[in-house]
Structure formats: structure tokens, C-alpha cells
Design a protein around this motif. Sequence first.
Motif, PDB file in Angstrom:
ATOM      1  N   TYR A  96      -4.433  11.636  -4.439  1.00 54.50           N
ATOM      2  CA  TYR A  96      -3.773  10.736  -3.498  1.00 54.50           C
ATOM      3  C   TYR A  96      -4.714   9.693  -2.909  1.00 54.50           C
ATOM      4  N   SER A  97      -5.941  10.086  -2.639  1.00 57.10           N
ATOM      5  CA  SER A  97      -6.878   9.172  -1.985  1.00 57.10           C
ATOM      6  C   SER A  97      -7.505   8.163  -2.947  1.00 57.10           C
ATOM      7  N   LYS A  98      -7.124   8.240  -4.252  1.00 62.55           N
ATOM      8  CA  LYS A  98      -7.752   7.356  -5.233  1.00 62.55           C
ATOM      9  C   LYS A  98      -6.739   6.647  -6.136  1.00 62.55           C
ATOM     10  N   VAL A  99      -5.486   6.563  -5.712  1.00 61.51           N
ATOM     11  CA  VAL A  99      -4.485   5.853  -6.511  1.00 61.51           C
ATOM     12  C   VAL A  99      -4.898   4.384  -6.607  1.00 61.51           C
ATOM     13  N   PRO A 100      -5.061   3.833  -7.811  1.00 62.43           N
ATOM     14  CA  PRO A 100      -5.635   2.490  -8.016  1.00 62.43           C
ATOM     15  C   PRO A 100      -4.992   1.362  -7.205  1.00 62.43           C
ATOM     16  N   LEU A 101      -3.670   1.259  -7.212  1.00 63.72           N
ATOM     17  CA  LEU A 101      -3.010   0.172  -6.485  1.00 63.72           C
ATOM     18  C   LEU A 101      -3.372   0.199  -5.015  1.00 63.72           C
ATOM     19  N   PHE A 102      -3.399   1.380  -4.431  1.00 67.00           N
ATOM     20  CA  PHE A 102      -3.694   1.487  -3.006  1.00 67.00           C
ATOM     21  C   PHE A 102      -5.187   1.373  -2.731  1.00 67.00           C
ATOM     22  N   ASN A 103      -6.031   1.643  -3.735  1.00 69.65           N
ATOM     23  CA  ASN A 103      -7.460   1.336  -3.603  1.00 69.65           C
ATOM     24  C   ASN A 103      -7.656  -0.176  -3.552  1.00 69.65           C
ATOM     25  N   TRP A 104      -6.887  -0.887  -4.395  1.00 70.81           N
ATOM     26  CA  TRP A 104      -6.951  -2.350  -4.401  1.00 70.81           C
ATOM     27  C   TRP A 104      -6.500  -2.899  -3.046  1.00 70.81           C
ATOM     28  N   MET A 105      -5.436  -2.343  -2.499  1.00 65.42           N
ATOM     29  CA  MET A 105      -4.946  -2.774  -1.181  1.00 65.42           C
ATOM     30  C   MET A 105      -5.980  -2.487  -0.096  1.00 65.42           C
ATOM     31  N   LYS A 106      -6.650  -1.336  -0.231  1.00 60.60           N
ATOM     32  CA  LYS A 106      -7.684  -0.972   0.738  1.00 60.60           C
ATOM     33  C   LYS A 106      -8.809  -1.995   0.746  1.00 60.60           C
ATOM     34  N   GLU A 107      -9.250  -2.386  -0.445  1.00 64.32           N
ATOM     35  CA  GLU A 107     -10.350  -3.345  -0.557  1.00 64.32           C
ATOM     36  C   GLU A 107      -9.908  -4.758  -0.181  1.00 64.32           C
ATOM     37  N   THR A 108      -8.702  -5.135  -0.577  1.00 67.53           N
ATOM     38  CA  THR A 108      -8.214  -6.492  -0.328  1.00 67.53           C
ATOM     39  C   THR A 108      -7.926  -6.732   1.151  1.00 67.53           C
ATOM     40  N   PHE A 109      -7.310  -5.743   1.790  1.00 66.89           N
ATOM     41  CA  PHE A 109      -6.911  -5.914   3.197  1.00 66.89           C
ATOM     42  C   PHE A 109      -7.839  -5.195   4.165  1.00 66.89           C
ATOM     43  N   HIS A 110      -8.943  -4.664   3.614  1.00 65.21           N
ATOM     44  CA  HIS A 110      -9.983  -4.019   4.436  1.00 65.21           C
ATOM     45  C   HIS A 110      -9.438  -2.852   5.261  1.00 65.21           C
ATOM     46  N   PHE A 111      -8.574  -2.042   4.620  1.00 66.25           N
ATOM     47  CA  PHE A 111      -8.101  -0.827   5.278  1.00 66.25           C
ATOM     48  C   PHE A 111      -9.229   0.188   5.335  1.00 66.25           C
ATOM     49  N   GLN A 112      -9.141   1.119   6.263  1.00 69.19           N
ATOM     50  CA  GLN A 112     -10.165   2.146   6.380  1.00 69.19           C
ATOM     51  C   GLN A 112      -9.953   3.296   5.394  1.00 69.19           C
ATOM     52  N   ARG A 113      -8.774   3.353   4.786  1.00 64.73           N
ATOM     53  CA  ARG A 113      -8.467   4.447   3.866  1.00 64.73           C
ATOM     54  C   ARG A 113      -7.460   3.995   2.823  1.00 64.73           C
ATOM     55  N   ASN A 114      -7.339   4.798   1.785  1.00 65.65           N
ATOM     56  CA  ASN A 114      -6.300   4.600   0.791  1.00 65.65           C
ATOM     57  C   ASN A 114      -4.997   5.153   1.394  1.00 65.65           C
ATOM     58  N   HIS A 115      -3.969   4.314   1.491  1.00 61.77           N
ATOM     59  CA  HIS A 115      -2.760   4.693   2.214  1.00 61.77           C
ATOM     60  C   HIS A 115      -1.649   5.261   1.328  1.00 61.77           C
ATOM     61  N   TYR A 116      -1.967   5.650   0.095  1.00 63.06           N
ATOM     62  CA  TYR A 116      -0.925   6.220  -0.765  1.00 63.06           C
ATOM     63  C   TYR A 116      -0.337   7.495  -0.151  1.00 63.06           C
ATOM     64  N   ASP A 117      -1.185   8.277   0.490  1.00 65.69           N
ATOM     65  CA  ASP A 117      -0.734   9.506   1.145  1.00 65.69           C
ATOM     66  C   ASP A 117       0.292   9.187   2.235  1.00 65.69           C
TER      67      ASP A 117
END
Length: 206
Positions: free
Chosen positions: A80-101
Motif C-alpha cells: 500500500y505504501s508503494k503504489v506507483p501512482l500515489f508515489n508519483w502524487m507524493k513526489e509531485t505534490f510534496h505529500f508526506q506519505r503515499n496516500h493509497y492507504d
Amino acid sequence: MRKRVYSKTHLFLFLTVIAVLIWSAIKPASYLTWVLEVSPAVVGLIIVIATYHRFRLTTLSYVIIAILAIIMFIGGHYVYSKVPLFNWMKETFHFQRNHYDRFGHLLKGLFAIVLREILLRKTPLTKGGWLFTIIISMSLAIAALYEIIEWLVGAAAKQVKAVKDFLGTQGDRWDTQWDMLFCLIGSILALLVFSKLHDKSLKKLR
């Protein structure tokens, strides 16, 4: 003997879910994590298949079940913490975590519609405030049970990396509370948005 009839739509949903399940089992990030993540969905699917002819749900409910199963299969494949699309969102929008969970728990609120169907068809409950309250309470109870199971698994195998991935807290000590909150929000939204559509689906069963 009564001929057993299968809906083409339901068969399509079933085959789609099975295809995603097979894909998710091919070289997942961790097979132990995969088993932990997909097991609840597989058990749920077995129950749905076993009861299909005795208690056939509406197509809307089957669509929801399919979506939730697919969400869990994707999470099991990548973690859950490494789903690619949400990793991309994390890096693009500077989130503190992968939000797929978080996204997954929000969508799990859709299960409120399935609960609504079971209660309306199998109990004396009718539409109204009590039905809404009971469904929300059941949704929260299921969410809490899932978090308790995660806690028990984590407590039993603290040092196993796959178990840590299964828990997916990503360093947030309030992760459990956030998960239940998102499930609560998802349940409320599901009932507010889909209840009328669900009523139309129920009428088609008569």
C-alpha cells in the motif's frame, strides 16, 4: 430442476476480479504481505460466489465488491505504501506519505451500500434515520475490527518486514484513527450519494 442463470454483467465483474487477482500474484513486492493483504478480499469473494444463487445482490453491490477487491489486490501487489501512482502524487505534490492507504479506506466506505442492501432485504428495518445510523455503526465496527486484526498481526511479528508493510503506518502513530475516519467519511458519502440509485436497483429485483 430450476436452471441456474448467470448475469453477463456479474460474470464480467467476476472475470475482471480474477484477472486482477492473478496479476497481483505475479512477482508481488512480498508474498507474505500479498497473502495478508488479499486474504480478506478472497474470503469475501468466496462467500459472494457461494451465496450467489441463494441470495443474489444487486449489480450495484457487486460492482462495489469488485472495486474493493481490486483495490486490495493492487495494494497487495505493490504494498500500500508503494503504489506507483500515489508515489508519483507524493513526489509531485510534496505529500508526506503515499496516500493509497487513505484512498483505499475512503473507498471501503462504499461497502455501506452492501450493508444497506442486506439490512433492507433481511431485516424488518426500513429506510430512515435508524437504518442510516445502524449502517454507519456497522461500517465503523468492521473498520475497527480490521485495525484490531492488523494490530494483532503486528504484535505477533514485530520484526518481520512484510508485516510492517502490511500495517503500512508510514511512521504515523495516528494511522489507525485516520483509517477509521476515512472509512466513516466514505460510508456517509456512499449513503448520501448512492442510496437513490441503490433503491432503483432493489426495485429491479422484485
